[in-house]
Write a protein that holds these residues in place. Structure first.
Motif, PDB file in Angstrom:
ATOM      1  N   LEU A 164       0.821  -1.221   0.000  1.00  0.00           N
ATOM      2  CA  LEU A 164       0.000   0.000   0.000  1.00  0.00           C
ATOM      3  C   LEU A 164       0.849   1.263   0.000  1.00  0.00           C
ATOM      4  O   LEU A 164       0.321   2.368  -0.112  1.00  0.00           O
ATOM      5  CB  LEU A 164      -0.922   0.002   1.226  1.00  0.00           C
ATOM      6  CG  LEU A 164      -2.055  -1.030   1.182  1.00  0.00           C
ATOM      7  CD1 LEU A 164      -2.743  -1.118   2.535  1.00  0.00           C
ATOM      8  CD2 LEU A 164      -3.060  -0.683   0.095  1.00  0.00           C
ATOM      9  N   ASN A 165       2.174   1.099   0.121  1.00  0.00           N
ATOM     10  CA  ASN A 165       3.071   2.252   0.093  1.00  0.00           C
ATOM     11  C   ASN A 165       3.278   2.697  -1.355  1.00  0.00           C
ATOM     12  O   ASN A 165       4.050   2.105  -2.094  1.00  0.00           O
ATOM     13  CB  ASN A 165       4.413   1.902   0.734  1.00  0.00           C
ATOM     14  CG  ASN A 165       5.365   3.079   0.692  1.00  0.00           C
ATOM     15  OD1 ASN A 165       5.017   4.173   1.107  1.00  0.00           O
ATOM     16  ND2 ASN A 165       6.562   2.860   0.186  1.00  0.00           N
ATOM     17  N   ASN A 166       2.586   3.728  -1.748  1.00  0.00           N
ATOM     18  CA  ASN A 166       2.623   4.207  -3.128  1.00  0.00           C
ATOM     19  C   ASN A 166       3.457   5.482  -3.199  1.00  0.00           C
ATOM     20  O   ASN A 166       3.038   6.551  -2.747  1.00  0.00           O
ATOM     21  CB  ASN A 166       1.193   4.471  -3.617  1.00  0.00           C
ATOM     22  CG  ASN A 166       1.133   4.954  -5.055  1.00  0.00           C
ATOM     23  OD1 ASN A 166       2.161   5.083  -5.728  1.00  0.00           O
ATOM     24  ND2 ASN A 166      -0.062   5.224  -5.527  1.00  0.00           N
ATOM     25  N   CYS A 167       4.655   5.369  -3.767  1.00  0.00           N
ATOM     26  CA  CYS A 167       5.550   6.534  -3.870  1.00  0.00           C
ATOM     27  C   CYS A 167       5.175   7.463  -5.021  1.00  0.00           C
ATOM     28  O   CYS A 167       5.754   8.541  -5.155  1.00  0.00           O
ATOM     29  CB  CYS A 167       6.989   6.060  -4.066  1.00  0.00           C
ATOM     30  SG  CYS A 167       7.658   5.077  -2.714  1.00  0.00           S
ATOM     31  N   MET A 195      -4.588   1.611 -16.462  1.00  0.00           N
ATOM     32  CA  MET A 195      -4.622   0.742 -15.284  1.00  0.00           C
ATOM     33  C   MET A 195      -3.302  -0.011 -15.126  1.00  0.00           C
ATOM     34  O   MET A 195      -2.763  -0.124 -14.020  1.00  0.00           O
ATOM     35  CB  MET A 195      -5.784  -0.250 -15.404  1.00  0.00           C
ATOM     36  CG  MET A 195      -7.152   0.341 -15.143  1.00  0.00           C
ATOM     37  SD  MET A 195      -8.483  -0.868 -15.307  1.00  0.00           S
ATOM     38  CE  MET A 195      -8.143  -1.940 -13.924  1.00  0.00           C
ATOM     39  N   ARG A 196      -2.781  -0.525 -16.235  1.00  0.00           N
ATOM     40  CA  ARG A 196      -1.512  -1.248 -16.179  1.00  0.00           C
ATOM     41  C   ARG A 196      -0.365  -0.315 -15.791  1.00  0.00           C
ATOM     42  O   ARG A 196       0.505  -0.679 -14.995  1.00  0.00           O
ATOM     43  CB  ARG A 196      -1.226  -1.899 -17.532  1.00  0.00           C
ATOM     44  CG  ARG A 196      -2.083  -3.119 -17.823  1.00  0.00           C
ATOM     45  CD  ARG A 196      -1.788  -3.695 -19.196  1.00  0.00           C
ATOM     46  NE  ARG A 196      -2.548  -4.917 -19.443  1.00  0.00           N
ATOM     47  CZ  ARG A 196      -2.631  -5.535 -20.610  1.00  0.00           C
ATOM     48  NH1 ARG A 196      -1.993  -5.042 -21.664  1.00  0.00           N
ATOM     49  NH2 ARG A 196      -3.342  -6.643 -20.750  1.00  0.00           N
ATOM     50  N   ALA A 197      -0.371   0.884 -16.347  1.00  0.00           N
ATOM     51  CA  ALA A 197       0.688   1.847 -16.023  1.00  0.00           C
ATOM     52  C   ALA A 197       0.630   2.246 -14.549  1.00  0.00           C
ATOM     53  O   ALA A 197       1.666   2.322 -13.872  1.00  0.00           O
ATOM     54  CB  ALA A 197       0.564   3.076 -16.918  1.00  0.00           C
ATOM     55  N   ALA A 198      -0.576   2.485 -14.042  1.00  0.00           N
ATOM     56  CA  ALA A 198      -0.731   2.837 -12.628  1.00  0.00           C
ATOM     57  C   ALA A 198      -0.237   1.708 -11.738  1.00  0.00           C
ATOM     58  O   ALA A 198       0.411   1.937 -10.710  1.00  0.00           O
ATOM     59  CB  ALA A 198      -2.197   3.146 -12.322  1.00  0.00           C
ATOM     60  N   SER A 199      -0.530   0.484 -12.152  1.00  0.00           N
ATOM     61  CA  SER A 199      -0.095  -0.683 -11.382  1.00  0.00           C
ATOM     62  C   SER A 199       1.426  -0.754 -11.287  1.00  0.00           C
ATOM     63  O   SER A 199       1.975  -1.062 -10.226  1.00  0.00           O
ATOM     64  CB  SER A 199      -0.646  -1.957 -12.043  1.00  0.00           C
ATOM     65  OG  SER A 199      -0.204  -3.111 -11.381  1.00  0.00           O
ATOM     66  N   VAL A 200       2.116  -0.461 -12.388  1.00  0.00           N
ATOM     67  CA  VAL A 200       3.586  -0.456 -12.386  1.00  0.00           C
ATOM     68  C   VAL A 200       4.117   0.641 -11.466  1.00  0.00           C
ATOM     69  O   VAL A 200       5.025   0.418 -10.657  1.00  0.00           O
ATOM     70  CB  VAL A 200       4.136  -0.272 -13.814  1.00  0.00           C
ATOM     71  CG1 VAL A 200       5.646  -0.046 -13.788  1.00  0.00           C
ATOM     72  CG2 VAL A 200       3.809  -1.488 -14.681  1.00  0.00           C
ATOM     73  N   LEU A 201       3.553   1.841 -11.565  1.00  0.00           N
ATOM     74  CA  LEU A 201       4.029   2.966 -10.748  1.00  0.00           C
ATOM     75  C   LEU A 201       3.803   2.717  -9.262  1.00  0.00           C
ATOM     76  O   LEU A 201       4.607   3.144  -8.424  1.00  0.00           O
ATOM     77  CB  LEU A 201       3.327   4.258 -11.180  1.00  0.00           C
ATOM     78  CG  LEU A 201       3.634   4.770 -12.593  1.00  0.00           C
ATOM     79  CD1 LEU A 201       2.941   6.108 -12.839  1.00  0.00           C
ATOM     80  CD2 LEU A 201       5.138   4.915 -12.815  1.00  0.00           C
TER      81      LEU A 201
END
Length: 509
Positions: A164-167, A195-201
């Motif tokens: 859940l730590n989203n930098c 969605m895929r890009a957000a998941s990677v970030l």
């Protein structure tokens, strides 16, 4: 990352019956012993690879048939750095730093020059320094961040440990707005891309501060990069700002916040000229479904977030009620709360029983303000489904539960209004989803209902494309062996797929 196709040095010819006979290593003089080349067959094919290997040997280069400790240069065609490194991991090679990872353009330049050329940046397959095994926290010292071993990020969320730590929240918050808008407009391609890009970030253990930080990352197409670049330079996204002020987006966002209202109903109401919920409720000719009526009746409660304390209280109620009718039942909280979230929109539960068939009766017992019971369709189901986003066939109940607030610790709440003459409501309506699975399918159901959405989508995609298997919430089928693979736990499912086990809190993709 968009693939760059480098023109071949040799024109494509029609398939010929006769090929050059293989050339042995001993028949060619090695002129350039300081480097040893390995050419990847992936996306190239055996015929072309054989031809290129023989050409290089004729020109005095040393080329290995197999990947060995002596290899210094790996050449790939139409493969990103992420794909090459993923391929290396598949061959049990974790440290890629001993190789020069090069595009076919370097090989072509060497053949034209008749000697090794410098492996300039334009020829190298580049990758950012990314922690592969486990994301760092926001407290990670900068010195540690800079010492991360160069690695790669898989295109599949099921191969990334995402907490859940989203930098990169400033980017992913914007992406979520765009994703929502694309969903409202049924633009599946752009929706999935963001969605895929957000998941990677969300996986990255560092904050993106410059465009070079994206080098080597998967799922970063040109549209994604444009949005990221604008946020880096301007601090915001004009595209997201336009969406937030768009009347259609605002209306859909409002309509879909009502329990029982989906995209089709939102589209219908918008076409009828409605823009607010008050306009919808004021229209006496409009026929609302039973679920939508409940959604309006308990709207304020359902719109507010469910806290972890409330979820725990609901869990006790559900477990007590289920075990009244089925003492040996296994009741597990799933969804975001199982992944470690502190707040959510609803609370999901998976129910099963070791006693065959007994679990089917439990949802017919009552304790709810509202419920919509959907019976099991397992008998006519073809399992597993070929569709990545296919819904399952379990018996399920979408419900609203009455939670008395004395069951929740409210010691930290503001009680200044308790002395008012107006009556204080002592309960809250909570959305609850109850899913019942047969005991033998419990592990697959638990994995599927834990999420996240993108994690589950990538897990099924990985099973299909990388393992030649079919996975859904019911089963895992090996298409090569033509057998169903049984599993008593999530760990066994990961093992069947050849994946490292990820804890629920590491699936927040």
């Amino acid at each position: 990352m968009d693939k760059i196709r480098t023109p071949s040095l040799f024109p494509q010819r029609k398939k010929q019956k006769r090929l050059h006979p293989p050339i042995s290593l001993s028949s060619c003089e090695v002129k350039f012993s300081e480097l040893v080349i390995f050419i990847m067959e992936r996306k190239m094919g055996v015929t072309r690879r054989t031809f290129l290997m023989e050409l290089a040997r004729r020109k005095g280069f040393r080329v290995e048939n197999e990947l060995s400790d002596s290899v210094t240069h790996i050449v790939a065609e139409n493969n990103s750095c992420a794909e090459v490194l993923e391929w290396l991991r598949g061959h049990k090679i974790r440290d890629s730093s001993r190789f020069e990872l090069l595009d076919i353009s370097w090989f072509t330049a060497c053949m034209e020059a008749g000697k090794p050329v410098d492996s300039e940046k334009k020829h190298r397959l580049m990758v950012s320094q990314i922690l592969q095994s486990y994301p760092a926290t926001s407290d990670t010292p900068e010195s540690e961040t800079s010492s991360f071993v160069a690695g790669t990020v898989s295109q599949y969320a099921c191969q990334r440990r995402t907490t859940l730590n989203n930098c990169n929240k400033k980017f992913t918050d914007v992406f979520e707005i765009l994703v929502e808008n694309y969903e409202f407009r049924e633009n599946a391609v752009s929706c999935l891309a963001f969605m895929r890009a957000a998941s990677v970030l969300k996986f990255l253990p560092f904050t993106i501060v410059r465009m070079d930080d994206l080098e080597g990352l998967p799922c970063m197409g040109s549209e994604i990069r444009n949005v990221i670049e604008e946020i880096i330079e301007e601090g915001e996204s004009s595209q997201a700002n336009d969406v937030l002020t768009d009347e259609r987006y605002q209306s859909f966002k409002l309509f879909i916040s009502v329990f029982g209202v989906g995209l089709k109903t939102s589209e219908k109401w918008y076409r009828m000229g409605f823009r607010t919920l008050e306009e919808v409720k004021a229209d006496k000719t409009l026929k609302l479904s039973r679920m939508q009526k409940a959604g309006f009746l308990y709207y304020e409660d359902l719109l507010s977030r469910v806290s972890e304390a409330e979820a725990d209280a609901v869990s006790l109620i559900v477990k007590d009620a289920v075990r009244t009718f089925l003492p040996d039942a296994l009741v597990t909280i799933t969804g975001g709360f199982r992944r470690g979230k502190k707040i959510g929109h609803d609370v999901d539960f998976l129910i099963t029983s070791p006693e065959l068939g007994q679990e089917e009766e439990v949802l017919h017992k009552g304790l709810l303000l509202y419920y919509d019971l959907i019976e099991s369709t397992l008998e006519q189901a073809k399992l597993p489904s070929r569709k990545v986003d296919a819904f399952d066939h379990f018996q399920k109940c979408f419900a609203i539960l009455k939670l008395h607030l004395q069951r929740v610790d409210t010691s930290s709440c503001d009680t200044s209004k308790e002395s008012d003459k107006t009556e204080v409501k002592d309960w809250k309506a909570i959305r609850v989803d109850l899913v019942v699975s047969p005991f033998e399918q419990y592990a697959y159901a638990l994995l599927g209902w834990t999420g996240s959405r993108q994690f589950e989508r990538d897990l099924r995609r990985y099973a299909t494309h990388e393992r030649k298997m079919m996975l859904d919430n019911h089963a895992l089928y090996d298409k090569t062996k033509k057998i169903f693979l049984k599993a008593k736990s999530e760990e066994e499912i990961f093992a069947h797929l050849g994946l490292d086990y990820l804890e629920p809190w590491e699936r927040n993709a």
